[in-house]
Structures are given as structure tokens and as C-alpha cells.
Design a protein around this motif. Structure first.
Motif, short mmCIF file in Angstrom:
data_model
loop_
_atom_site.label_atom_id
_atom_site.label_comp_id
_atom_site.label_asym_id
_atom_site.label_seq_id
_atom_site.Cartn_x
_atom_site.Cartn_y
_atom_site.Cartn_z
N TYR A 30 0.82 -1.21 0.00
CA TYR A 30 0.00 0.00 0.00
C TYR A 30 0.86 1.26 0.00
O TYR A 30 2.06 1.23 0.30
N CYS A 31 0.20 2.33 -0.32
CA CYS A 31 0.76 3.66 -0.19
C CYS A 31 -0.14 4.44 0.77
O CYS A 31 -1.37 4.30 0.74
N MET A 32 0.49 5.24 1.57
CA MET A 32 -0.23 6.17 2.43
C MET A 32 0.33 7.55 2.15
O MET A 32 1.55 7.71 2.08
N ALA A 47 3.31 14.35 0.65
CA ALA A 47 4.30 13.32 0.98
C ALA A 47 3.63 11.96 0.95
O ALA A 47 2.44 11.84 1.26
N THR A 48 4.39 10.95 0.58
CA THR A 48 3.87 9.58 0.47
C THR A 48 4.85 8.61 1.10
O THR A 48 6.07 8.80 0.99
N ILE A 49 4.31 7.59 1.72
CA ILE A 49 5.13 6.50 2.24
C ILE A 49 4.47 5.20 1.79
O ILE A 49 3.24 5.15 1.65
N GLY A 94 -4.54 9.72 2.96
CA GLY A 94 -5.20 8.76 2.09
C GLY A 94 -4.44 7.44 2.04
O GLY A 94 -3.24 7.39 2.34
N VAL A 95 -5.15 6.38 1.67
CA VAL A 95 -4.56 5.05 1.54
C VAL A 95 -5.00 4.45 0.21
O VAL A 95 -6.15 4.61 -0.20
N THR A 96 -4.07 3.77 -0.45
CA THR A 96 -4.39 3.13 -1.71
C THR A 96 -3.48 1.94 -1.89
O THR A 96 -2.38 1.91 -1.34
N PRO A 97 -3.89 0.92 -2.63
CA PRO A 97 -3.00 -0.21 -2.85
C PRO A 97 -1.82 0.17 -3.74
O PRO A 97 -1.92 1.09 -4.56
N PRO A 106 -7.07 6.95 -8.55
CA PRO A 106 -7.02 7.82 -7.38
C PRO A 106 -6.92 7.02 -6.09
O PRO A 106 -7.19 5.82 -6.08
N TYR A 107 -6.50 7.67 -5.02
CA TYR A 107 -6.45 7.01 -3.74
C TYR A 107 -7.85 6.50 -3.38
O TYR A 107 -8.87 7.12 -3.70
#
Length: 119
Positions: A30-32, A47-49, A94-97, A106-107
Motif C-alpha cells: 500500500y501507499c499512504m 508526501a507519500t510512504i 489517504g490510503v491506496t494499494p 485515485p487514492y
């Protein structure tokens, strides 16, 4: 479900730490991310992690931010320093795979936002 907190009013040059409690995330990879939006403008990435441990900082916060995720607390953080009036915005998490190292857009899930005001 994502719930942000930590926003508020701060003087220019100050710092803030935003938090986002993440519950119910079932994505293995995932990405957050943190995003921000002001009235009349599109939401922009800050920013993304991701679950592989990588992080990315976007133009608005390069050199002034730090994104992290505490697995034990299921909480995403964004620490911002040297804040400027132009950082004033509603901040969202936000969270997305993540598929093949890329965050799907999109997220998929968003929090309700937390307001940051810099004066």
C-alpha cells in the motif's frame, strides 16, 4: 477508516505534526499519503510512504517535511517545519494499494481532513 488530527494555527516558521490513525487497512502492499487542498484548487500531494519503506516528498514540502508510519499504533504522521503562510490548507491523509511499486490512483480511502493555518 482514516482520522486526521494535529492541525491548528501556527506562526510562520513554526512546526506542526499531523497524525492519521488508519483502521481497517487490508492492503498487503500500500501507499499512504498526505495531501492538501485550498478552496478553488485541486488537491495536491505533499508526501507519500509505502509498505516497502519508501517515501516521496512533493514540491510543496521538499526539505521541510518528514513522513512516517508507526505500525504499532497504525498511525501515519507528517511533521512539517519552517511553515509558511502558503502552507495554509486542509490536509488529508489517504490510503491506496500499491501495484508493482506504483501507488494506484485515485487514492481509495480518505480521511476527513485537518485544517492548518499559518500566519
Amino acid at each position: 477508516q482514516l482520522v486526521e488530527s494535529g492541525g491548528g494555527s501556527v506562526q510562520a516558521g513554526g512546526s506542526l505534526r499531523l497524525s492519521c490513525v488508519v483502521s481497517g487497512n487490508t492492503y498487503v502492499t500500500y501507499c499512504m499519503g498526505w495531501f492538501r487542498q485550498t478552496p478553488g484548487r485541486e488537491r495536491e500531494g505533499v508526501a507519500t510512504i509505502n509498505s516497502a519503506g519508501g517515501s516521496t516528498y512533493h514540491a510543496p514540502l521538499v526539505g521541510r517535511g518528514n513522513v512516517s508510519y508507526d505500525n504499532a499504533k497504525n498511525t501515519l504522521y507528517l511533521h512539517m517545519s519552517s511553515l509558511k503562510p502558503e502552507d495554509t490548507a486542509m490536509y488529508y491523509c489517504g490510503v491506496t494499494p500499491m501495484e508493482e511499486t506504483k501507488c494506484t490512483r485515485p487514492y481509495k480511502f480518505w480521511g476527513q481532513g485537518t485544517q492548518v493555518t499559518v500566519s
